[in-house]
Structures are given as structure tokens and as C-alpha cells.
Design an enzyme around this catalytic site. Structure first.
Site, PDB file in Angstrom:
ATOM      1  N   LYS A  51      -3.184   5.935  -8.887  1.00 22.50           N
ATOM      2  CA  LYS A  51      -2.049   6.794  -8.679  1.00 22.50           C
ATOM      3  C   LYS A  51      -2.586   7.839  -9.475  1.00 22.50           C
ATOM      4  O   LYS A  51      -1.577   8.755  -9.352  1.00 22.50           O
ATOM      5  CB  LYS A  51      -1.278   5.419  -8.484  1.00 22.50           C
ATOM      6  CG  LYS A  51      -1.239   5.429  -7.099  1.00 22.50           C
ATOM      7  CD  LYS A  51      -0.020   4.407  -6.376  1.00 22.50           C
ATOM      8  CE  LYS A  51      -0.820   3.646  -5.164  1.00 22.50           C
ATOM      9  NZ  LYS A  51      -0.243   2.763  -4.861  1.00 22.50           N
ATOM     10  N   GLN A  95       4.274  -1.498  -7.006  1.00 24.83           N
ATOM     11  CA  GLN A  95       3.290  -1.779  -6.505  1.00 24.83           C
ATOM     12  C   GLN A  95       3.211  -3.737  -6.298  1.00 24.83           C
ATOM     13  O   GLN A  95       3.308  -4.255  -6.559  1.00 24.83           O
ATOM     14  CB  GLN A  95       2.051  -1.705  -7.525  1.00 24.83           C
ATOM     15  CG  GLN A  95       0.367  -2.052  -7.144  1.00 24.83           C
ATOM     16  CD  GLN A  95       0.297  -0.743  -5.804  1.00 24.83           C
ATOM     17  OE1 GLN A  95       0.263   0.278  -6.062  1.00 24.83           O
ATOM     18  NE2 GLN A  95      -1.055  -1.597  -5.086  1.00 24.83           N
ATOM     19  N   ASP A 118       7.307   5.350  -1.828  1.00 27.69           N
ATOM     20  CA  ASP A 118       6.943   4.211   0.061  1.00 27.69           C
ATOM     21  C   ASP A 118       7.144   4.334   0.888  1.00 27.69           C
ATOM     22  O   ASP A 118       6.494   3.686   1.257  1.00 27.69           O
ATOM     23  CB  ASP A 118       6.383   3.013  -0.665  1.00 27.69           C
ATOM     24  CG  ASP A 118       5.677   2.487  -2.217  1.00 27.69           C
ATOM     25  OD1 ASP A 118       4.659   3.769  -1.479  1.00 27.69           O
ATOM     26  OD2 ASP A 118       5.768   1.585  -3.092  1.00 27.69           O
TER      27      ASP A 118
HETATM   28  N1  GUN Z   1       0.241  -2.702  -2.083  1.00 27.98           N
HETATM   29  C1  GUN Z   1      -0.528  -2.010  -0.963  1.00 27.98           C
HETATM   30  N2  GUN Z   1      -0.820  -1.235  -0.484  1.00 27.98           N
HETATM   31  C2  GUN Z   1       1.160   0.239  -1.206  1.00 27.98           C
HETATM   32  C3  GUN Z   1       1.080   0.794  -1.385  1.00 27.98           C
HETATM   33  O1  GUN Z   1       1.160   1.948  -0.338  1.00 27.98           O
HETATM   34  N3  GUN Z   1       2.324   0.693  -1.574  1.00 27.98           N
HETATM   35  C4  GUN Z   1       3.117  -0.387  -2.868  1.00 27.98           C
HETATM   36  N4  GUN Z   1       4.350  -0.248  -3.735  1.00 27.98           N
HETATM   37  N5  GUN Z   1       2.152  -1.195  -2.966  1.00 27.98           N
HETATM   38  C5  GUN Z   1       1.258  -0.941  -2.271  1.00 27.98           C
END
Ligand code: GUN
Length: 283
Positions: A51, A95, A118
């Protein structure tokens, strides 16, 4: 049969986002995404690094907050509160998964909906279901983007989604409905799954189990989107679809790896730009 390649669509989309970021920066605003990671989950570390790398690629500033495993819910909420109140931060992402002792729902609901890139906050989930979304759930939005770039018409088509998770399956169904598909969402209790999937012009599978979709379940000429990420007996990455046997029957199909995978981060970047624009009243 044609492959829908996530990497190519990511590159195309990143180029568009980079231009948008440039235009925002010319107005003196630096789009900024804050990423929080709690504990030492190795997969989460890889995701967070990816990211940050994507932010760099499109010109978004990224801030990382790496907190120790023993962080309390209160400490995490205090950090999020600080970031909510910091006008230089446009997007906030924690996350997942967080350690078991942390109240995940409290964390999701503490992020300001305007900064919830998200699209996990109940306000944003509600707006999505009302057709009033500003920020969109990244993986389903990535699937829609792939269909659009690949020239797949959605309106009037029969779409079947296998899987009803809060993060992918449910919002995927809503977004396909929003685009005027006739949508069926199937799940573990669905009876006679093949009779339903065989009707699909667009079949999206998001179960997380290999070979859930076999050749006998797919209509000739269907578009198949494989959201699953699994490992086969040899430890190689594979999706939910029995690719080798299904692909010959499809008009278009996404491979794993190299299909939907890169699109989640792509749409996260898009959401961050949208958030920065909205917070600064930029059209
Ligand atoms: N863990 C796995 N996929 C995601 C996601 O798209 N966003 C977040 N915040 N955590 C994740």
C-alpha cells in the site's frame, strides 16, 4: 477466451490517478493516507508495504503507524481520533486482522466516514446500499473497474456472486445491482449451486476455497471473475476457479495471480484521492 489482466488495468488506472493527484497538488493540497498496522502478522506487513509503495507510485503521501501487538483498543482509538482531527490526513486505514484482544468493530466505527478509504464504516456501507456512495469498497470496486475496462456490459446481464462476506460478496452484489445487473448472491447454504451459476453471464467467486467453480457450473461464453487467493497442493497461488478446465468455456476470465489481486490497492488509491477532493471541496 480472453484474459482480464489486473496488472495492466492497474497501470492504466494508476496513470489516471497520478494525473488527478497532480491536479490536486497544483491547488496546494497533498493527498495523504495514514496506514495503521498492529502486531507482527507477516501477511499484513506485506500488504501494508504494498500500500505504501502504491502511494509512492501515484504521488500520494503515506504515513505508517506500526503499533506493538499489546496495544489496547483505547490506545488504538486514541491514535485514530488524532488522525480524524488532522486535516492533513485524508484517508485512514487500519490493516486487518487486528490482534484478538482489540475490539475490531469499535476500531472500524471510530474512523471518520469521510476518511474511511476501506469503506468498512456502517455509514459508508449504508450509503453504498442507498446508491449514494462516495467512498467504495476496494475489491468489489476493482472488479467493476475490470469489467468496465474489459468492455463487459453489465446492464441487463445475469450476475451471480458466490460468497457473502461483508468486505467482498455483499457489496459486490450491491454494486452489480447498482449497475442494473440481475443479481443472485449464493453462499454455503445455497441449494443446487450449479443450476444457479449456469445462468450467470457474469460469475464472481469470492469464497477462498480452491476449485469451488468447475467447468460444469459455467455457461458457455460467461465472464468469470475469480477473487479467491489460495494455495494448491504444491504451494502455488491459485484462485477459487478450476482455471484450466473453466477458461475454455469463458469469453473472458481473470487469472490468479495477476487478476483481481492488484485491483484492491488500485481502488484504495482512487478512494484516497476522492477523500482528499471531498475534504477540500474539489470537484
Ligand atoms: N486485510 C485484508 N484485506 C484488507 C483490506 O482491504 N483492508 C484492510 N484494512 N485490511 C485488510
Amino acid at each position: 477466451m480472453e484474459l482480464i489482466k489486473g496488472k495492466e488495468i492497474q497501470e492504466l488506472t494508476f496513470n489516471e490517478i497520478r494525473q488527478e493527484v497532480g491536479a490536486i497538488r497544483e491547488k496546494g493540497i497533498e493527498p495523504c493516507l495514514a496506514v495503521i498496522i498492529v502486531g507482527n502478522d507477516p501477511a499484513s506487513r506485506v500488504y501494508v508495504n504494498n500500500k505504501k509503495k502504491a502511494c509512492e507510485t501515484v504521488g500520494i503521501k503515506s504515513l505508517e503507524y506500526a503499533l506493538p501487538e499489546e496495544t489496547t483498543t483505547e490506545e488504538l482509538l486514541a491514535l485514530i481520533e488524532k488522525l480524524n482531527n488532522d486535516s492533513s490526513v485524508n484517508g485512514i486505514l487500519c490493516q486487518l486482522p487486528v490482534p484478538k484482544h482489540i475490539n475490531k468493530l469499535a476500531v472500524i466505527e471510530s474512523i471518520s466516514p469521510e476518511k474511511d478509504v476501506d469503506c468498512f464504516h456502517p455509514v459508508n456501507v449504508g450509503k453504498l446500499s442507498l446508491g449514494r456512495a462516495e467512498l467504495v469498497p476496494c475489491t468489489p470496486a476493482g472488479v467493476i473497474r475490470m469489467l468496465d475496462v474489459a468492455g463487459v456490459e453489465i446492464e441487463g446481464k445475469r450476475a451471480v456472486v458466490i460468497g457473502r462476506s461483508d468486505i467482498v460478496g455483499k457489496p459486490m452484489g450491491i454494486m452489480l445491482m447498482e449497475r442494473n445487473a440481475t443479481v443472485t448472491v449464493c453462499h454455503s447454504k445455497t441449494k443446487d449451486l450449479p443450476s444457479i451459476t449456469k445462468q450467470a453471464d457474469i460469475l464472481v467467486c469470492t469464497v477462498g476455497k480452491r476449485n469451488i467453480v468447475t467447468a460444469d457450473m459455467v455457461k458457455e461464453g460467461a465472464v468469470v471473475i475469480d477473487v479467491g487467493i489460495n494455495r494448491n497442493g504444491e504451494g502455488k497461488l491459485c484462485g477459487d476457479v478450476d482455471f484450466e478446465n473453466v477458461a475454455p468455456h469463458c469469453s473472458k476470465i481473470t487469472p490468479v495471480p495477476g487478476g483481481v489481486g492488484p485491483m484492491t490497492i488500485t481502488m484504495l488509491m482512487k478512494n484516497t484521492v476522492t477523500a482528499a477532493k471531498n475534504q477540500n471541496n474539489i470537484k
